[in-house]
Design an enzyme around this catalytic site. Structure first.
Site, PDB file in Angstrom:
ATOM      1  N   GLY A 193      71.517  59.161  55.140  1.00 27.10           N
ATOM      2  CA  GLY A 193      70.206  59.239  54.434  1.00 27.10           C
ATOM      3  C   GLY A 193      69.925  60.885  54.463  1.00 27.10           C
ATOM      4  CG  HIS A 226      71.963  67.494  51.463  1.00 22.82           C
ATOM      5  ND1 HIS A 226      73.457  67.533  51.062  1.00 22.82           N
ATOM      6  CD2 HIS A 226      72.135  67.173  52.942  1.00 22.82           C
ATOM      7  CE1 HIS A 226      74.253  67.370  52.262  1.00 22.82           C
ATOM      8  NE2 HIS A 226      73.458  67.269  53.176  1.00 22.82           N
ATOM      9  CG  HIS A 245      74.333  63.072  51.399  1.00 22.53           C
ATOM     10  ND1 HIS A 245      73.005  63.491  51.840  1.00 22.53           N
ATOM     11  CD2 HIS A 245      74.863  62.600  52.291  1.00 22.53           C
ATOM     12  CE1 HIS A 245      73.181  63.881  53.062  1.00 22.53           C
ATOM     13  NE2 HIS A 245      74.269  63.114  53.400  1.00 22.53           N
ATOM     14  CG  ASP A 292      80.187  66.364  58.514  1.00 14.73           C
ATOM     15  OD1 ASP A 292      79.373  66.919  59.257  1.00 14.73           O
ATOM     16  OD2 ASP A 292      79.743  65.837  57.533  1.00 14.73           O
ATOM     17  CB  SER A 296      73.255  70.374  56.730  1.00 12.62           C
ATOM     18  OG  SER A 296      72.885  69.825  57.850  1.00 12.62           O
TER      19      SER A 296
END
Ligand code: PAF
Length: 286
Positions: free
Chosen positions: A28, A31, A34, A149, A184
């Protein structure tokens, strides 16, 4: 777009899906990074399910699990606008039940005692656990993860290969602010003055990349350690109030360490800006 809260609802959606199903696992606080994962899934798959779950098992005791931003209403709107078909919004109890699990995943230290794993020793076990649970629940054909990541992406690819999960993993390039700062969910912890200096981390990464390229062009060898030390010095000067967790150049493929630059070198860094830990990586390549 349908919001699913129970495993049985996700299983039913999977059963009804007549084309490829894409899964975008998230915690969740969505940003642009995503949303790029969701858009990639929508472009590549017939249907897309986004999971939103702040997974407790990947946070250490002194980390930001409690404080981690939870913005479900806004997230749902963003998922719908990005074209998701489903959002899976489970509770802790739905995922982990009420009893301590007998079986958990333990990721080999070779990949997880370095970089982020050094200061977050249980993190990747927790990530492997939740991601494998989500794969078992949704049974996607393709799952999408951000390259920001990168160590997580590497661990997940290896897990999928080791455990023969019947799905494809797609890594999606990092999305950045105009300043270069990697998007992030944790950027929202930064104060105005921290936000002003945080992009210098990416600037330093690019300076080091250019230096590496110049050495290569001149056919000169350069030790990885000297480039890392130079970078750390620059970050300390250009990002006041920062503390470097690591700045390392390693292999993109297996995160291994070489003395000199290799064909697939990549910069990996984690820096505390104030109390906020930011991570980033950049391919140096050939
Ligand atoms: O990258 C994240 O947001 C999380 O680690 C993930 C993959 C959703 C697992 O909780």
């Amino acid at each position: 777009m349908k919001v699913l809260r129970e495993i049985s609802e996700v299983r039913e959606a999977r059963k009804q899906c007549r084309s490829t199903l894409g899964l975008v696992p998230t915690m969740g606080a969505l940003h642009e990074g995503h949303l790029s994962l969701i858009r990639n899934s929508v472009a590549k798959c017939g249907e897309t399910i986004v999971s939103i779950f702040v997974n407790p098992t990947q946070f250490g005791p002194n980390e930001d699990y409690e404080k981690y931003p939870r913005t479900v209403e806004e997230d749902l709107k963003k998922c719908e606008a990005a074209g998701a078909d489903y959002v899976f919004l489970p509770t802790n109890e739905v995922i982990y039940g009420t009893e301590k699990p007998l079986v958990t995943l333990n990721v080999d230290k070779e990949l997880t005692s370095v970089l982020c794993g050094k200061s977050r020793p249980i993190h990747f076990n927790g990530v492997a656990q939740i991601v494998s649970i989500l794969f078992n629940i949704a049974q996607p054909d393709i799952a999408f993860f951000g390259e920001k990541d990168y160590q997580q992406l590497t661990v997940i690819r290896k897990m999928v290969s080791d455990l023969h999960f019947p799905l494809e993993i797609v890594g999606v390039p990092t999305v950045r602010e105009a300043s270069g700062l990697a998007k992030s969910s944790r950027n929202r912890y930064l104060s105005e003055s921290e936000l002003a200096v945080a992009p210098n981390i990416y600037k330093v990464m690019n300076i080091i990349k250019e230096k590496a390229e110049a050495y290569r062009k001149e056919n000169k060898t350069v030790s990885v350690e000297s480039l890392e030390n130079e970078a750390k010095k620059m970050i300390s000067e250009l990002v006041p109030g920062s503390k470097i967790d690591y700045f390392e150049i390693r292999s993109t493929k297996d995160l291994g360490r070489n003395e000199d630059l290799s064909d697939d070198s990549r910069i990996f860094t984690a820096v505390y800006v104030g109390t906020t830990r930011l991570i980033d990586n950049l391919y140096i390549g050939k």
